[in-house]
Design a protein around this motif. Sequence first.
Motif, PDB file in Angstrom:
ATOM      1  N   ALA A   1     -17.987 -15.451  -5.897  1.00 43.58           N
ATOM      2  CA  ALA A   1     -17.316 -14.166  -5.700  1.00 43.58           C
ATOM      3  C   ALA A   1     -16.226 -14.272  -4.635  1.00 43.58           C
ATOM      4  O   ALA A   1     -15.120 -13.736  -4.808  1.00 43.58           O
ATOM      5  CB  ALA A   1     -18.335 -13.101  -5.323  1.00 43.58           C
TER       6      ALA A   1
ATOM      7  N   GLU B   1     -13.316 -16.141  -6.183  1.00 41.62           N
ATOM      8  CA  GLU B   1     -12.631 -15.356  -7.220  1.00 41.62           C
ATOM      9  C   GLU B   1     -11.763 -14.251  -6.623  1.00 41.62           C
ATOM     10  O   GLU B   1     -10.685 -13.946  -7.149  1.00 41.62           O
ATOM     11  CB  GLU B   1     -13.655 -14.767  -8.186  1.00 41.62           C
ATOM     12  CG  GLU B   1     -13.041 -14.065  -9.380  1.00 41.62           C
ATOM     13  CD  GLU B   1     -14.087 -13.552 -10.354  1.00 41.62           C
ATOM     14  OE1 GLU B   1     -13.798 -12.566 -11.060  1.00 41.62           O
ATOM     15  OE2 GLU B   1     -15.206 -14.124 -10.407  1.00 41.62           O
ATOM     16  N   ARG B   2     -12.214 -13.656  -5.524  1.00 48.96           N
ATOM     17  CA  ARG B   2     -11.434 -12.579  -4.902  1.00 48.96           C
ATOM     18  C   ARG B   2     -10.106 -13.081  -4.344  1.00 48.96           C
ATOM     19  O   ARG B   2      -9.198 -12.277  -4.073  1.00 48.96           O
ATOM     20  CB  ARG B   2     -12.256 -11.925  -3.785  1.00 48.96           C
ATOM     21  CG  ARG B   2     -13.430 -11.094  -4.290  1.00 48.96           C
ATOM     22  CD  ARG B   2     -14.069 -10.289  -3.182  1.00 48.96           C
ATOM     23  NE  ARG B   2     -15.280  -9.624  -3.650  1.00 48.96           N
ATOM     24  CZ  ARG B   2     -16.517 -10.061  -3.426  1.00 48.96           C
ATOM     25  NH1 ARG B   2     -16.700 -11.179  -2.706  1.00 48.96           N
ATOM     26  NH2 ARG B   2     -17.557  -9.408  -3.894  1.00 48.96           N
TER      27      ARG B   2
ATOM     28  N   GLU C   1      -4.104  -6.437 -19.731  1.00 49.77           N
ATOM     29  CA  GLU C   1      -5.504  -6.332 -19.311  1.00 49.77           C
ATOM     30  C   GLU C   1      -6.095  -7.730 -19.408  1.00 49.77           C
ATOM     31  O   GLU C   1      -6.032  -8.367 -20.464  1.00 49.77           O
ATOM     32  CB  GLU C   1      -6.280  -5.375 -20.210  1.00 49.77           C
ATOM     33  CG  GLU C   1      -7.753  -5.250 -19.836  1.00 49.77           C
ATOM     34  CD  GLU C   1      -8.546  -4.389 -20.799  1.00 49.77           C
ATOM     35  OE1 GLU C   1      -9.770  -4.236 -20.564  1.00 49.77           O
ATOM     36  OE2 GLU C   1      -7.965  -3.894 -21.775  1.00 49.77           O
TER      37      GLU C   1
ATOM     38  N   ALA D   1      -9.052 -10.835 -17.434  1.00 50.64           N
ATOM     39  CA  ALA D   1     -10.241 -11.021 -16.599  1.00 50.64           C
ATOM     40  C   ALA D   1     -10.497 -12.505 -16.370  1.00 50.64           C
ATOM     41  O   ALA D   1     -10.124 -13.360 -17.188  1.00 50.64           O
ATOM     42  CB  ALA D   1     -11.458 -10.380 -17.261  1.00 50.64           C
TER      43      ALA D   1
ATOM     44  N   SER E   1     -13.381 -15.565 -15.785  1.00 50.84           N
ATOM     45  CA  SER E   1     -14.734 -15.880 -16.232  1.00 50.84           C
ATOM     46  C   SER E   1     -15.077 -17.302 -15.806  1.00 50.84           C
ATOM     47  O   SER E   1     -14.268 -18.221 -15.965  1.00 50.84           O
ATOM     48  CB  SER E   1     -14.825 -15.747 -17.760  1.00 50.84           C
ATOM     49  OG  SER E   1     -16.162 -15.693 -18.188  1.00 50.84           O
TER      50      SER E   1
ATOM     51  N   SER F   1     -16.363  -8.374 -24.043  1.00 50.54           N
ATOM     52  CA  SER F   1     -17.419  -7.938 -23.118  1.00 50.54           C
ATOM     53  C   SER F   1     -18.161  -9.139 -22.538  1.00 50.54           C
ATOM     54  O   SER F   1     -18.527  -9.154 -21.359  1.00 50.54           O
ATOM     55  CB  SER F   1     -18.394  -6.996 -23.821  1.00 50.54           C
ATOM     56  OG  SER F   1     -18.976  -7.620 -24.950  1.00 50.54           O
TER      57      SER F   1
ATOM     58  N   LYS G   1     -15.840 -10.867 -19.889  1.00 47.97           N
ATOM     59  CA  LYS G   1     -15.786 -10.162 -18.595  1.00 47.97           C
ATOM     60  C   LYS G   1     -17.093 -10.338 -17.819  1.00 47.97           C
ATOM     61  O   LYS G   1     -17.078 -10.348 -16.584  1.00 47.97           O
ATOM     62  CB  LYS G   1     -15.508  -8.678 -18.820  1.00 47.97           C
ATOM     63  CG  LYS G   1     -14.105  -8.380 -19.323  1.00 47.97           C
ATOM     64  CD  LYS G   1     -13.761  -6.903 -19.170  1.00 47.97           C
ATOM     65  CE  LYS G   1     -14.717  -6.028 -19.946  1.00 47.97           C
ATOM     66  NZ  LYS G   1     -14.358  -4.587 -19.783  1.00 47.97           N
ATOM     67  N   ALA G   2     -18.197 -10.474 -18.535  1.00 43.73           N
ATOM     68  CA  ALA G   2     -19.497 -10.642 -17.864  1.00 43.73           C
ATOM     69  C   ALA G   2     -19.567 -11.950 -17.096  1.00 43.73           C
ATOM     70  O   ALA G   2     -20.437 -12.127 -16.243  1.00 43.73           O
ATOM     71  CB  ALA G   2     -20.628 -10.565 -18.883  1.00 43.73           C
TER      72      ALA G   2
ATOM     73  N   SER H   1     -17.437 -12.920 -14.954  1.00 45.44           N
ATOM     74  CA  SER H   1     -16.842 -12.761 -13.636  1.00 45.44           C
ATOM     75  C   SER H   1     -17.925 -12.671 -12.573  1.00 45.44           C
ATOM     76  O   SER H   1     -19.005 -12.102 -12.815  1.00 45.44           O
ATOM     77  CB  SER H   1     -15.963 -11.493 -13.593  1.00 45.44           C
ATOM     78  OG  SER H   1     -15.602 -11.171 -12.271  1.00 45.44           O
TER      79      SER H   1
ATOM     80  N   THR I   1     -17.426 -11.096  -9.698  1.00 42.29           N
ATOM     81  CA  THR I   1     -17.153  -9.943  -8.855  1.00 42.29           C
ATOM     82  C   THR I   1     -17.475  -8.620  -9.518  1.00 42.29           C
ATOM     83  O   THR I   1     -17.393  -7.571  -8.869  1.00 42.29           O
ATOM     84  CB  THR I   1     -15.673  -9.923  -8.438  1.00 42.29           C
ATOM     85  OG1 THR I   1     -14.845  -9.816  -9.610  1.00 42.29           O
ATOM     86  CG2 THR I   1     -15.315 -11.177  -7.670  1.00 42.29           C
ATOM     87  N   ASP I   2     -17.812  -8.613 -10.795  1.00 41.39           N
ATOM     88  CA  ASP I   2     -18.138  -7.357 -11.490  1.00 41.39           C
ATOM     89  C   ASP I   2     -19.618  -7.017 -11.366  1.00 41.39           C
ATOM     90  O   ASP I   2     -20.445  -7.902 -11.256  1.00 41.39           O
ATOM     91  CB  ASP I   2     -17.746  -7.453 -12.968  1.00 41.39           C
ATOM     92  CG  ASP I   2     -16.230  -7.537 -13.119  1.00 41.39           C
ATOM     93  OD1 ASP I   2     -15.525  -7.139 -12.190  1.00 41.39           O
ATOM     94  OD2 ASP I   2     -15.788  -8.015 -14.176  1.00 41.39           O
TER      95      ASP I   2
END
Length: 401
Positions: free
Chosen positions: A173, A176-177, A188, A190, A192, A392, A395-396, A398, A400-401
């Motif tokens: 995390a 990734e930030r 859009e 993301a 992963s 979906s 994005k999972a 990531s 940070t989500d």
Amino acid sequence: MRKNAIGRAGRRSTRPLALAAVAAVVLTGCSASRQDSKSGDAGHAAGDARATLSITPAEGGGKVPVTKRVVVRADGGTLASVDVTSPGPGMMKGTLSEDKTTWTSSSALAPGAVYTVKASGHGQGEKLSKSSTFATQEATHTVVGTYSPDKGTTVGVAMPVSITFNKPISDKASVERKLSVSASPAVEGAWSWMKDRNGKDRIDYRPREYWKPGTKVTLRMTLAGVNAGGGLYGTQDREVHFTVGSAVRTTVDVAKKTMTVAKDGRVIRTMPISAGKKGFETWNGTMPVLGKVPTIRMNSSTVGIFGPEAYDLGAVKWDVQLTPSGTYAHAAPWNDGKFGRINSSHGCIGLSTKDAKWFYEQVHLGDPVTVVNSKGTVATNNGYGDWNVAWSTWKAGSATD
């Protein structure tokens, strides 16, 4: 960072100081009329107090831990600008307090680096300036990410941004930030995480849909000084620009034994092919082009095929690589007479020499090649198989989500 210009609003904040000085003078006059010389001297000293700038870490204070922040203060005045050079592109970013007296860096320091701080301000009618240079401590353990695509390149519409790290990342995390992708026009997208085929930690960024041709993309990596976990620190600050080229999309239909190439939505050619035979089926799914070479030696031992199915084809022409596991589209003159009729390869997409050369000249890094009506689906980490999972699910991945 850009200079934090204060302007008139900053100068207004010196008014209370000026009023204080006037008040001191008035009190001195009253006291003097009563022959109170002690009070008069005190008022004069208060009016002459000079504004100063201070910088932390201070110059000459030894090597600085990367956990420290750069702080610049204006005592008795306000800050006009703060510039901090950093190992990466541009200036270090920071925030200025509402009263414009304190600037604090907002990003971590890089290990084993030299920083120079230059500050300017205003105080009691005079300009203020101060500079400082300091060095940071070397990190005992560092991590580096190898990124793709390279800066200045033009890529296909299916090209993800991919970063593979040379050491395991336990605090994904935090890493990734410090990564970002911006695009014009905006998309859009993301990040992963995955394990690359060699077992290394890898993170990819892809838009929800293919990039639009002409899109300008920027990857920013501000990893210098970031704790990736377990005392492992990043060292990189990078800004990478690349451009998305024409939409060249290829569809390989294994059942029909054809390859169809479309450019910007218009079919420009359909060719007969020979795909993988039973037991060696060509992967289904989208495989963006990884690279291409005009000639390569193809030996089955490099992909783990031995015994009766072993082969050594020598110099194979017009090779477009689709996976690191060994999937190519290439010239296969030994299969003349089979194109469009029989699937007889060990997983590659074979074409006539003429067609293979034409295809080689049409495609570039990141152009999508999609195989349908075969068996199995190419793994996400086998090249850039990012497009073969639902949005979906992507994005999972990531942290940070």
